[in-house]
Design a protein around this motif. Structure first.
Motif, short mmCIF file in Angstrom:
data_model
loop_
_atom_site.label_atom_id
_atom_site.label_comp_id
_atom_site.label_asym_id
_atom_site.label_seq_id
_atom_site.Cartn_x
_atom_site.Cartn_y
_atom_site.Cartn_z
N GLN A 108 -44.28 13.22 11.52
CA GLN A 108 -45.23 12.16 11.87
C GLN A 108 -46.12 11.77 10.69
O GLN A 108 -47.11 11.06 10.87
N ARG A 109 -45.78 12.16 9.49
CA ARG A 109 -46.64 11.94 8.32
C ARG A 109 -46.91 10.46 8.07
O ARG A 109 -48.01 10.09 7.68
N LEU A 110 -45.94 9.60 8.30
CA LEU A 110 -46.15 8.17 8.09
C LEU A 110 -47.18 7.62 9.07
O LEU A 110 -48.09 6.87 8.67
N GLY A 125 -50.53 8.83 8.01
CA GLY A 125 -50.95 8.13 6.80
C GLY A 125 -51.51 6.76 7.11
O GLY A 125 -52.56 6.36 6.58
N VAL A 126 -50.83 6.02 7.99
CA VAL A 126 -51.31 4.69 8.38
C VAL A 126 -52.63 4.82 9.15
O VAL A 126 -53.56 4.02 8.96
N ALA A 165 -47.20 1.91 1.79
CA ALA A 165 -46.87 3.15 2.50
C ALA A 165 -45.64 3.00 3.37
O ALA A 165 -44.87 3.95 3.55
N LEU A 166 -45.43 1.81 3.91
CA LEU A 166 -44.28 1.57 4.78
C LEU A 166 -43.00 1.27 4.02
O LEU A 166 -41.95 1.08 4.62
N GLY A 167 -43.09 1.22 2.69
CA GLY A 167 -41.85 1.13 1.92
C GLY A 167 -41.70 -0.04 0.98
O GLY A 167 -40.64 -0.20 0.39
#
Length: 182
Positions: free
Chosen positions: A105-107, A110-111, A141-143
């Motif tokens: 769940q790091r993404l 992070g958000v 962060a999302l790519g």
């Protein structure tokens, strides 16, 4: 099937362990989430009591929000009672389950951290600059890494931060936080 792809074969005993771990972890997550919401709704309930009264409303401006918040708190308490029974009935989870879940769940975390920084940054930087920084950082962060996707991210960030500020200020006549550079 390529040699780099992970194997999908599992034993039935492995699935049972994962299922019981998931059930207990899910119940604990629901307990924590609903407990947090209960505290938040309780704080809002107290603040709603301070809303100014009106000459046209016999119950006062805070009565309806307090009623809704009270119902939400009761729902949270009901969910917590139900999840407590699930939590107590499930066996203990395997070691390292929380660490693995946090990594997966790091993404999302992070958000969420960027959103907290955004909320803290709006009063200091103003809506436009805080929104611009937030939108660029979230898209990164999302790519968004290639020059084309970074350019698209910049256009989106500028459009939404400055465009929404213009829309609210000039069309809706609603002033958003300006910040020191506005």
């Amino acid at each position: 099937m390529s040699s780099s792809a992970p194997s999908r074969q599992t034993r039935s005993s492995d699935r049972v362990v994962v299922d019981t771990d998931t059930r207990r972890a899910s119940a604990l997550a629901h307990l924590l989430l609903n407990g947090t919401l209960l505290v938040l709704f309780g704080a809002l309930f107290v603040q709603a009591g301070a809303l100014p009264s009106s000459a046209w409303e016999p119950l006062g401006a805070g009565s309806f929000p307090r009623l809704v918040l009270a119902v939400l708190m009761l729902i949270n308490l009901g969910i917590m009672a139900q999840e407590w029974l699930h939590y107590r009935g499930a066996p203990s989870a395997a070691a390292g389950l929380v660490k693995r879940w946090l990594w997966r769940q790091r993404l999302a975390f992070g958000v969420l951290a960027l959103f907290v920084l955004y909320i803290l940054g709006v009063p200091m930087l103003g809506f436009r600059l805080a929104s611009l920084a937030f939108l660029i950082l979230v898209q990164f962060a999302l790519g968004a890494r290639r020059p084309r996707s970074l350019a698209i991210a910049a256009v989106i960030a500028v459009t939404f931060s400055f465009g929404l500020d213009w829309l609210f200020r000039d069309v809706f006549i609603i002033s958003l936080p300006r910040g020191p550079f506005s």
